[in-house]
Enzyme design. Structure first.
Site, PDB file in Angstrom:
ATOM      1  N   HIS A  96      51.930  21.740  10.760  1.00 40.84           N
ATOM      2  CA  HIS A  96      51.779  23.182  10.994  1.00 40.84           C
ATOM      3  C   HIS A  96      50.548  23.419  11.853  1.00 40.84           C
ATOM      4  O   HIS A  96      49.437  23.037  11.497  1.00 40.84           O
ATOM      5  CB  HIS A  96      51.632  23.917   9.662  1.00 40.84           C
ATOM      6  CG  HIS A  96      52.038  25.357   9.726  1.00 40.84           C
ATOM      7  ND1 HIS A  96      51.538  26.235  10.656  1.00 40.84           N
ATOM      8  CD2 HIS A  96      52.900  26.086   8.965  1.00 40.84           C
ATOM      9  CE1 HIS A  96      52.078  27.426  10.474  1.00 40.84           C
ATOM     10  NE2 HIS A  96      52.911  27.364   9.455  1.00 40.84           N
TER      11      HIS A  96
ATOM     12  N   HIS B 175      69.419   6.356  15.470  1.00 39.77           N
ATOM     13  CA  HIS B 175      69.933   7.644  15.942  1.00 39.77           C
ATOM     14  C   HIS B 175      68.814   8.685  15.924  1.00 39.77           C
ATOM     15  O   HIS B 175      67.956   8.679  15.036  1.00 39.77           O
ATOM     16  CB  HIS B 175      71.095   8.122  15.065  1.00 39.77           C
ATOM     17  CG  HIS B 175      72.196   7.109  14.922  1.00 39.77           C
ATOM     18  ND1 HIS B 175      73.061   6.789  15.946  1.00 39.77           N
ATOM     19  CD2 HIS B 175      72.560   6.330  13.864  1.00 39.77           C
ATOM     20  CE1 HIS B 175      73.911   5.878  15.533  1.00 39.77           C
ATOM     21  NE2 HIS B 175      73.628   5.565  14.278  1.00 39.77           N
TER      22      HIS B 175
ATOM     23  N   ASN C  42      72.116  26.990  20.980  1.00 43.80           N
ATOM     24  CA  ASN C  42      71.024  26.835  20.016  1.00 43.80           C
ATOM     25  C   ASN C  42      71.405  27.590  18.739  1.00 43.80           C
ATOM     26  O   ASN C  42      71.301  28.813  18.682  1.00 43.80           O
ATOM     27  CB  ASN C  42      69.715  27.381  20.602  1.00 43.80           C
ATOM     28  CG  ASN C  42      68.546  27.230  19.653  1.00 43.80           C
ATOM     29  OD1 ASN C  42      68.691  26.816  18.507  1.00 43.80           O
ATOM     30  ND2 ASN C  42      67.357  27.579  20.131  1.00 43.80           N
TER      31      ASN C  42
ATOM     32  N   CYS D  65      63.171  27.802  13.689  1.00 47.11           N
ATOM     33  CA  CYS D  65      64.248  26.814  13.796  1.00 47.11           C
ATOM     34  C   CYS D  65      63.998  25.554  12.977  1.00 47.11           C
ATOM     35  O   CYS D  65      64.916  24.756  12.783  1.00 47.11           O
ATOM     36  CB  CYS D  65      64.461  26.439  15.258  1.00 47.11           C
ATOM     37  SG  CYS D  65      64.911  27.845  16.307  1.00 47.11           S
TER      38      CYS D  65
ATOM     39  N   HIS E  83      66.205  18.780  17.768  1.00 47.33           N
ATOM     40  CA  HIS E  83      66.622  20.176  17.712  1.00 47.33           C
ATOM     41  C   HIS E  83      67.068  20.660  19.084  1.00 47.33           C
ATOM     42  O   HIS E  83      66.323  20.580  20.069  1.00 47.33           O
ATOM     43  CB  HIS E  83      65.468  21.037  17.201  1.00 47.33           C
ATOM     44  CG  HIS E  83      65.671  22.509  17.389  1.00 47.33           C
ATOM     45  ND1 HIS E  83      66.787  23.168  16.933  1.00 47.33           N
ATOM     46  CD2 HIS E  83      64.905  23.443  18.006  1.00 47.33           C
ATOM     47  CE1 HIS E  83      66.707  24.444  17.252  1.00 47.33           C
ATOM     48  NE2 HIS E  83      65.570  24.633  17.910  1.00 47.33           N
TER      49      HIS E  83
ATOM     50  N   HIS F  46      75.409  22.028  24.550  1.00 45.59           N
ATOM     51  CA  HIS F  46      76.473  22.408  25.474  1.00 45.59           C
ATOM     52  C   HIS F  46      77.624  23.095  24.755  1.00 45.59           C
ATOM     53  O   HIS F  46      78.136  24.119  25.208  1.00 45.59           O
ATOM     54  CB  HIS F  46      76.974  21.167  26.218  1.00 45.59           C
ATOM     55  CG  HIS F  46      78.054  21.453  27.219  1.00 45.59           C
ATOM     56  ND1 HIS F  46      79.393  21.448  26.880  1.00 45.59           N
ATOM     57  CD2 HIS F  46      77.994  21.772  28.539  1.00 45.59           C
ATOM     58  CE1 HIS F  46      80.109  21.738  27.947  1.00 45.59           C
ATOM     59  NE2 HIS F  46      79.295  21.937  28.977  1.00 45.59           N
TER      60      HIS F  46
END
Length: 496
Positions: A303, A387, A424, A224, A391, A420
């Site tokens: 990573h 802001h 995802n 993702c 994810h 919502h």
């Protein structure tokens, strides 16, 4: 027992003390220069005009020295501007909005689960409990192949989903920007779990008849967080290829990855992942500065793949019955927290004001020298960003980051509402969140945005953007017909 001392942590006076400290430290150079400049001005005013003229005449200017000084200034300026990294602008972006026919209400999802998993009622009950606590709404969408009973995850259906979501997003982007396919110099596509031959990037070259010398890349298996990896790759390429456009496409194809087994750890993705895609146009052209929405400031990548537990916490494999799925480990949130800690340790010095960095340093020294049990100081990232786009991987991810970064409900509103409304959508979720903030009319010139994404491997990646201009509420986009209904209240448990 009655409280002996006042609660200084909630004291209004303490709040103003902290604000005063922040203002003082962040403007310390200004406060130091003001007395010096005032002293110089006073001394100059004390001198009469004749004395000033006499001082000027006493200076002996040599023509050779003046020319050498000018040459040196020009040379240093040229070297500085040539070695300075090119500014990378986000001209515009577009998100795919699934049609109403692909909608999957909870009742439909559970009915399909009961029919597909009729021999495993416990798995059905598990999925129901996950949905009740997931934070997803009734309007999330799955591709047509998943609506069949049983699902038909064929190669043709998978390609069909890819063409639908990617072509739609790119068509919207080209319409908004007026860019032509022949203008694109760099093409980057990221899709983690669907990697056909020819690649998805080749599919786009064929569809839009892109130039034969286009620099195309296809990233797969990176989870993702691959969207920000694509942004980082585009940034590096734009640094070495001047006067160019880069098209970045982020998506996840759901069709071939629907798990039909009974392993609970592998059933989680079925409940959370939904269809979506985003197309982003980047450029290093100076003329795009005026109309570009954002400027890329930083990209920080972390990573944790060297650790075995981190490497296997999101793992594609076969279950005991030979059915392929994505296994999510129970320690996933702990590993994500460690990755986030490493990421913000690198990010902090780049973005935090001096006041926060000094507080963090003093607390670190205090723990090392005086008392190791002192609670570590968590920098206030609200001082660095207006802001936050976290994810939308799941409710637990958003909750954990809100708690650890001490964010308000408004700061995580875009993430919760995206989860919502759209579920995802993997790497493209950050752009649905960015579009939510724009649709609410909250994006102002100079605002700073922090995008945070997690991915298999295990990775935590961040991108920092600065808004170039105050953005008007868009007339189109994925939130066009529903933004007035948001934000909505999302209960802790939604009984089905």
């Amino acid at each position: 027992m009655p409280q002996i001392l006042p609660d200084f942590s909630n004291s209004v006076k303490l709040k103003y003390v902290k604000l005063g400290y922040q203002y003082l430290v962040n403007h310390i150079l200004t406060f130091m220069l003001i007395p010096v400049m005032a002293g110089i001005v006073i001394e100059v005013l004390r001198l009469g005009p004749a004395e000033i003229v006499a001082i000027f005449r006493s200076l002996h200017f040599d023509l050779v020295q003046v020319l050498c000084s000018l040459f040196l200034i020009i040379f240093i300026s040229t070297v500085y501007f040539k070695s300075k990294p090119r500014s990378i602008y986000l001209v515009d972006y577009a998100c795919y909005k699934p049609p109403f026919t692909c909608r999957v209400p909870f009742a439909t999802f559970m009915e399909h689960s009961r029919l597909i998993l009729k021999d495993s009622p416990k798995s059905v009950d598990f999925q129901m409990r996950i949905l009740e606590r997931s934070g997803l709404g009734e309007e999330t969408c799955l591709p047509p192949a998943i609506h069949y009973i049983p699902p038909t995850p064929t190669m043709e259906a998978s390609r069909g989903e890819a063409e639908t979501v990617i072509f739609s997003a790119i068509d919207q982007l080209m319409k908004k920007t007026g860019i032509k396919p022949k203008d694109i110099d760099i093409l980057i596509v990221n899709c983690s779990l669907f990697s056909p031959t020819p690649s998805l990037s080749a599919m786009l070259v064929n569809k839009y008849k892109l130039r034969s010398n286009i620099r195309s890349f296809n990233l797969s298996g990176m989870g993702c967080s691959a969207g920000l990896i694509s942004i980082d790759l585009a940034r590096d390429l734009l640094q070495v290829h001047p006067n160019s456009y880069a098209l970045v496409v982020s998506t996840e194809i759901i069709t071939p990855n629907y798990y039909k087994g009974q392993e609970r750890a592998m059933l989680l993705p079925n409940c959370l992942f939904r269809m979506g895609a985003a197309a982003i146009l980047l450029s290093n052209k100076r003329r795009e500065r005026r109309r570009a929405k954002y400027r890329l400031v930083h990209v920080v990548r972390t990573h944790k793949g060297a650790d075995d537990k981190a490497y296997k916490c999101v793992f594609e494999e076969e279950d005991s019955q030979g059915k392929v799925g994505i296994r999510l480990d129970k320690d996933l949130m702990v590993i994500a927290g460690e990755a986030l800690k490493s990421n913000i340790t690198t990010m902090g010095p780049l973005v935090l004001p001096a006041s926060e960095q000094l507080l963090f340093l003093f607390m670190l020294i205090g723990r090392k020298i005086f008392n190791p049990k002192w609670k570590p100081y968590i920098p206030d990232f609200k001082q660095a960003f207006e802001h936050f786009c976290i994810h939308a991987g799941g409710r637990a991810v958003i909750d954990e980051l809100q708690k650890n970064l001490q964010l308000s409900a408004e700061h995580v509103e875009a993430s919760r509402m995206t989860l919502h409304r759209f579920g995802n959508t993997s790497s493209s979720s950050l752009w649905y969140e960015m579009n939510y903030i724009e649709a609410k009319g909250r994006m102002k010139k100079g605002d700073r945005i922090w995008q945070i994404a997690f991915g298999s491997g295990f990775k935590c990646n961040s991108a920092v953007w600065k808004c170039n201009r105050t953005i008007k509420t868009p007339a189109d986009g994925p939130w066009q017909d529903c933004i007035d209904r948001y934000p909505v209240h999302i209960p802790e448990i939604l009984k089905l």
